[in-house]
Design a protein around this motif. Structure first.
Motif, mmCIF file in Angstrom:
data_model
loop_
_atom_site.group_PDB
_atom_site.id
_atom_site.type_symbol
_atom_site.label_atom_id
_atom_site.label_comp_id
_atom_site.label_asym_id
_atom_site.label_seq_id
_atom_site.Cartn_x
_atom_site.Cartn_y
_atom_site.Cartn_z
ATOM 1 N N TRP A 133 0.798 -1.308 0.481
ATOM 2 C CA TRP A 133 0.001 0.295 -0.106
ATOM 3 C C TRP A 133 1.147 1.147 -0.076
ATOM 4 O O TRP A 133 0.938 2.647 -0.806
ATOM 5 C CB TRP A 133 -1.026 -0.017 1.297
ATOM 6 N N LEU A 134 2.419 1.588 0.906
ATOM 7 C CA LEU A 134 2.607 2.249 0.601
ATOM 8 C C LEU A 134 3.549 3.357 -0.796
ATOM 9 O O LEU A 134 3.374 4.047 -0.868
ATOM 10 C CB LEU A 134 3.910 1.971 1.475
ATOM 11 N N ALA A 135 3.272 1.687 -1.324
ATOM 12 C CA ALA A 135 4.811 1.845 -2.787
ATOM 13 C C ALA A 135 3.575 2.374 -3.648
ATOM 14 O O ALA A 135 3.466 2.916 -4.459
ATOM 15 C CB ALA A 135 5.100 0.123 -3.115
ATOM 16 N N TYR A 136 2.220 1.918 -3.338
ATOM 17 C CA TYR A 136 1.111 2.669 -4.276
ATOM 18 C C TYR A 136 0.896 3.555 -4.323
ATOM 19 O O TYR A 136 0.250 4.718 -5.361
ATOM 20 C CB TYR A 136 0.108 1.381 -4.240
ATOM 21 N N VAL A 137 0.543 4.026 -3.163
ATOM 22 C CA VAL A 137 0.237 5.353 -2.590
ATOM 23 C C VAL A 137 1.331 6.219 -3.162
ATOM 24 O O VAL A 137 0.528 7.683 -3.655
ATOM 25 C CB VAL A 137 -0.202 5.303 -1.161
ATOM 26 N N LYS A 138 2.418 6.194 -2.687
ATOM 27 C CA LYS A 138 3.241 7.301 -2.687
ATOM 28 C C LYS A 138 3.537 7.095 -5.180
ATOM 29 O O LYS A 138 3.891 7.856 -5.631
ATOM 30 C CB LYS A 138 4.525 5.944 -2.395
ATOM 31 N N ARG A 139 2.984 6.162 -6.259
ATOM 32 C CA ARG A 139 2.880 6.032 -6.870
ATOM 33 C C ARG A 139 1.872 6.793 -7.225
ATOM 34 O O ARG A 139 2.308 8.014 -8.132
ATOM 35 C CB ARG A 139 2.529 4.601 -8.043
#
Length: 437
Positions: A420-426
């Protein structure tokens, strides 16, 4: 028929069968004895003289009229001439003593008197049999089971007739009390088989005793079979519920659910613990909506107290049934009475499932504040997901980083937080690019 009444009949029969010297009574004594018994007897029984019998009959009449003290006084006068009495007269004297002591609830004295009866050798077999059997029952009353068994064995040795079902059950009861369970079962099985052969229903107390004996031997499968018979023949609430318990114990969960559901429909499931058990069975068998409906109605009626543990079970049932909206008020009520954040934690997850982002954030924050959570990192994950859906990217990233760090420290999986962290940053990066265009 209770034990006392039954014993009274036996004692009366002993009196009626033991005065062969008098007209009328003598005929009854002879008719009561089968031909085989007559051939077996080799003891010559002396006659009872009229003067002795008249005194004994007078004592009994006084006792029957409530003049027990006077009755005993008459017997005592006869006893004063004990040496002049023949063996049969002595036996009958003590038989009357025993009868009157028993009528006055003096069981130890009754036992002592009847023991004097069987000490005499020259007595009718009918008197010997009835007295031994009465002594067995009296010893049972006194919880002297060893003594009861000894008298039953003496009675059985002198008895030329096959045991009746009630006599078999008495033997079984004595053996059960002596923890001789296998012997008890043998007698019960004879009684049950005899009833079934005659096309009759085995008596309820026989089956209850049989169940207890099998239970003591740890034979759960046999206990279950007896419980099936109790349900089939007597259809009582406790038997349905106990049968359900035995199906569970023997690994027959589908039958357990079927029996418990049938008991519920019959109105037998009324105790809180039984309602909870049925709800748990529904959940175990993958029918959560029935569990939820059952619990909801029971809590509404007051049959189950709205404690946190039962509200938790109800909410769990609704969530498993994909009825998150119905779970919300239940979890709210549980959160109000709880002294920690565990229900706020579940409430936050339910709000997240319903895409109610602000409510999910509020509940997650409250859960973290109150503490004692099942998994603290999950609440930070809920915060991150809810903030993301509200397009609060920075707050979402901070929450997801907290989730990842807490999971790492506690040795829990960080996979979802990382994803989720990677997804939100993208997504944040893409939104920033679009804003520059």
């Amino acid at each position: 028929m209770n034990v006392k009444n039954h014993l009274l009949m036996l004692l009366t029969a002993g009196v009626m069968f033991t005065a062969p010297a008098l007209p009328g009574i003598a005929g009854q004594a002879q008719a009561a004895e089968p031909a085989a018994a007559k051939q077996k007897k080799s003891v010559k029984v002396p006659a009872m003289r009229d003067r002795v019998y008249s005194q004994l009959a007078r004592a009994q009449k006084l006792a029957d009229e409530g003049e027990r003290a006077s009755g005993f006084a008459v017997l005592d006068k006869v006893k004063d001439r004990l040496d002049s009495l023949n063996p049969y007269e002595k036996a009958m004297l003590f038989n009357f003593y025993g009868f009157m002591h028993y009528a006055g609830d003096d069981i130890p004295s009754a036992i002592a008197s009847f023991e004097q009866v069987v000490k005499e050798q020259q007595i009718p077999e009918s008197l010997l049999l009835s007295t031994c059997y009465s002594l067995a029952q009296l010893n049972m009353q006194q919880q002297n089971y060893t003594g009861a068994l000894a008298w039953l064995e003496k009675w059985q040795a002198a008895n030329s007739k096959p045991l009746t079902a009630n006599q078999q059950i008495l033997m079984a009861q004595v053996h059960f009390q002596l923890k001789q369970y296998q012997a008890a079962i043998g007698y019960i099985e004879l009684a049950v088989a005899g009833a079934e052969t005659a096309g009759d229903i085995p008596k309820e107390n026989w089956l209850v005793l049989q169940r207890a004996a099998y239970y003591e031997l740890g034979q759960s499968d046999k206990v279950t079979l007896v419980m099936e018979a109790l349900v089939r023949y007597y259809d009582k609430a406790q038997y349905w519920l106990q049968l359900g318990g035995m199906y569970g114990e023997t690994g027959q969960e589908k039958k357990q659910l079927a029996v418990m559901e049938a008991a519920w429909q019959a109105g037998y499931v009324v105790k809180s613990s039984d309602i909870i058990s049925l709800a748990q069975l529904y959940l175990y068998h993958g029918v959560p909506y029935k569990a939820a409906k059952l619990l909801d109605e029971a809590i509404e009626k007051g049959d189950v107290i709205a404690q946190t543990q039962y509200l938790d079970l109800l909410a769990q049932a609704y969530v498993q049934a994909k009825e998150d909206k119905k779970a919300i008020p239940v979890l709210k009520k549980a959160a109000e009475i709880a002294d920690n954040g565990k229900f706020d934690e579940k409430l936050a997850q339910a709000y997240l499932n319903l895409e109610l982002w602000p409510q999910a954030i509020t509940s997650a924050e409250k859960a973290l504040e109150r503490g004692q959570l099942h998994q603290e990192s999950n609440m930070h994950l809920v915060l991150g997901m809810a903030q993301f859906n509200l397009q609060n990217y920075d707050m979402a990233i901070m929450a997801l980083q907290n989730a990842q760090n807490i999971a790492q420290k506690s040795g829990q999986s960080q996979k979802m937080a990382k994803q989720w962290l990677a997804y939100v940053k993208r997504e944040k990066g893409q939104q920033m690019k679009l804003a520059k265009l």
